[in-house]
Design a protein around this motif. Structure first.
Motif, mmCIF file in Angstrom:
data_model
loop_
_atom_site.group_PDB
_atom_site.id
_atom_site.type_symbol
_atom_site.label_atom_id
_atom_site.label_comp_id
_atom_site.label_asym_id
_atom_site.label_seq_id
_atom_site.Cartn_x
_atom_site.Cartn_y
_atom_site.Cartn_z
ATOM 1 N N GLU A 106 0.801 -1.225 0.000
ATOM 2 C CA GLU A 106 0.000 0.000 0.000
ATOM 3 C C GLU A 106 0.830 1.268 0.000
ATOM 4 O O GLU A 106 0.500 2.218 -0.683
ATOM 5 N N ILE A 107 1.907 1.286 0.788
ATOM 6 C CA ILE A 107 2.690 2.525 0.877
ATOM 7 C C ILE A 107 4.073 2.418 0.229
ATOM 8 O O ILE A 107 4.773 3.412 0.115
ATOM 9 N N GLY A 108 4.468 1.223 -0.174
ATOM 10 C CA GLY A 108 5.736 1.046 -0.878
ATOM 11 C C GLY A 108 6.972 1.032 0.003
ATOM 12 O O GLY A 108 8.092 1.032 -0.509
ATOM 13 N N ALA A 109 6.790 1.025 1.321
ATOM 14 C CA ALA A 109 7.940 0.989 2.231
ATOM 15 C C ALA A 109 8.751 -0.281 1.982
ATOM 16 O O ALA A 109 8.185 -1.360 1.818
ATOM 17 N N VAL A 110 10.068 -0.135 1.940
ATOM 18 C CA VAL A 110 10.976 -1.273 1.733
ATOM 19 C C VAL A 110 11.623 -1.595 3.072
ATOM 20 O O VAL A 110 12.280 -0.739 3.670
ATOM 21 N N GLU A 111 11.403 -2.808 3.527
ATOM 22 C CA GLU A 111 11.981 -3.237 4.803
ATOM 23 C C GLU A 111 13.457 -3.613 4.627
ATOM 24 O O GLU A 111 13.809 -4.242 3.629
ATOM 25 N N PRO A 112 14.286 -3.285 5.594
ATOM 26 C CA PRO A 112 15.701 -3.695 5.543
ATOM 27 C C PRO A 112 15.818 -5.159 5.990
ATOM 28 O O PRO A 112 16.266 -5.454 7.092
ATOM 29 N N VAL A 113 15.391 -6.069 5.128
ATOM 30 C CA VAL A 113 15.278 -7.475 5.523
ATOM 31 C C VAL A 113 16.593 -8.088 5.988
ATOM 32 O O VAL A 113 16.610 -8.898 6.914
ATOM 33 N N GLU A 114 17.676 -7.669 5.375
ATOM 34 C CA GLU A 114 18.972 -8.218 5.778
ATOM 35 C C GLU A 114 19.320 -7.810 7.214
ATOM 36 O O GLU A 114 19.784 -8.627 8.001
ATOM 37 N N ALA B 88 7.703 -11.674 -0.229
ATOM 38 C CA ALA B 88 8.384 -10.897 -1.273
ATOM 39 C C ALA B 88 7.505 -10.702 -2.505
ATOM 40 O O ALA B 88 8.000 -10.472 -3.606
ATOM 41 N N ILE B 89 6.198 -10.774 -2.312
ATOM 42 C CA ILE B 89 5.266 -10.715 -3.436
ATOM 43 C C ILE B 89 5.404 -9.403 -4.210
ATOM 44 O O ILE B 89 5.341 -9.403 -5.436
ATOM 45 N N GLN B 90 5.637 -8.294 -3.521
ATOM 46 C CA GLN B 90 5.810 -7.000 -4.199
ATOM 47 C C GLN B 90 7.266 -6.733 -4.593
ATOM 48 O O GLN B 90 7.534 -5.780 -5.308
ATOM 49 N N ALA B 91 8.189 -7.541 -4.113
ATOM 50 C CA ALA B 91 9.621 -7.267 -4.329
ATOM 51 C C ALA B 91 10.264 -8.127 -5.407
ATOM 52 O O ALA B 91 11.188 -7.676 -6.087
ATOM 53 N N TYR B 92 9.783 -9.370 -5.572
ATOM 54 C CA TYR B 92 10.429 -10.295 -6.505
ATOM 55 C C TYR B 92 10.361 -9.734 -7.929
ATOM 56 O O TYR B 92 9.323 -9.291 -8.390
ATOM 57 N N GLY B 93 11.506 -9.728 -8.585
ATOM 58 C CA GLY B 93 11.581 -9.203 -9.947
ATOM 59 C C GLY B 93 11.922 -7.716 -9.978
ATOM 60 O O GLY B 93 12.239 -7.180 -11.030
ATOM 61 N N LYS B 94 11.832 -7.058 -8.841
ATOM 62 C CA LYS B 94 12.136 -5.622 -8.766
ATOM 63 C C LYS B 94 13.406 -5.360 -7.958
ATOM 64 O O LYS B 94 14.039 -4.329 -8.112
ATOM 65 N N PHE B 95 13.740 -6.288 -7.064
ATOM 66 C CA PHE B 95 14.931 -6.187 -6.231
ATOM 67 C C PHE B 95 15.766 -7.445 -6.426
ATOM 68 O O PHE B 95 15.224 -8.504 -6.723
ATOM 69 N N LYS C 241 2.295 -11.130 -10.123
ATOM 70 C CA LYS C 241 3.036 -9.868 -9.993
ATOM 71 C C LYS C 241 4.201 -9.789 -10.979
ATOM 72 O O LYS C 241 4.769 -8.719 -11.191
ATOM 73 N N ILE C 242 4.557 -10.935 -11.570
ATOM 74 C CA ILE C 242 5.668 -10.948 -12.528
ATOM 75 C C ILE C 242 5.195 -11.456 -13.889
ATOM 76 O O ILE C 242 5.924 -12.102 -14.626
#
Length: 173
Positions: free
Chosen positions: A109-117, A136-143, A161-162
């Motif tokens: 919803e807001i696009g915040a990227v978590e510092p997962v590492e 990682a549904i919103q992140a896979y293919g973009k990060f 999503k991809i």
């Protein structure tokens, strides 16, 4: 079956993991369900405490609610003004009973990227046996995602999503 093998090869290549470490699912919701319920229940002998954030997707939040009804102790960690997990609050909630932490990589919803590492290091420094699940549904293919290097134990992805058909996804285990 041939297409499934090809897909698993591509997934493995994209994450730099082994083919046998990915499970094809019917989508992100099933991947999240398998990771959270399966991971928590597999570690049940070690404890009954699970953690997530207050801004997870419904497919994660609902699973935590279900597990809470089953008697699991659940901690919901707040986020800061940028939508990122409050790491001090997370640290204060980790205990000897914690078996799983689940956080989304990118908020839908807001696009915040978590510092997962960073989160993975924090969790595994306290207890390397705690499972770290990343939606990682919103992140896979973009990060660039490298689960082993980033300390991610379980990773959920949805195909639509991809540009894959709806009704397909995978779970890295």
């Amino acid at each position: 079956e041939h297409e499934c093998k090809e897909a698993r090869e591509e997934i493995a290549k994209s994450l730099r993991v082994k083919e046998k470490e990915s499970v094809v699912t019917s989508g992100g919701t099933e991947s999240n369900n398998m990771a959270i319920i399966g991971g928590a229940k597999a570690a049940r002998r070690k404890g009954n405490h699970i953690i997530t954030s207050t801004i997870e997707h419904a497919s994660v939040y609902n699973v935590f609610g279900h597990l809470e009804e089953e008697g699991w102790r659940v901690s919901y960690i707040p986020v800061d003004e940028y939508g990122r997990l409050n790491q001090e609050a997370l640290l204060s909630r980790l205990d000897d009973e914690t078996v799983l932490v689940s956080v989304m990589y990118v908020n839908n919803e807001i696009g915040a990227v978590e510092p997962v590492e960073e989160i993975a290091k924090l969790i595994h420094k306290i207890n390397p046996a705690i499972l770290f699940h990343v939606d990682a549904i919103q992140a896979y293919g973009k990060f660039v995602i490298r689960p082993k290097r980033q300390g991610i134990d379980l990773l959920s992805v949805s195909g639509h999503k991809i540009h894959a058909p709806k009704g397909i996804g995978f779970l890295y285990v």
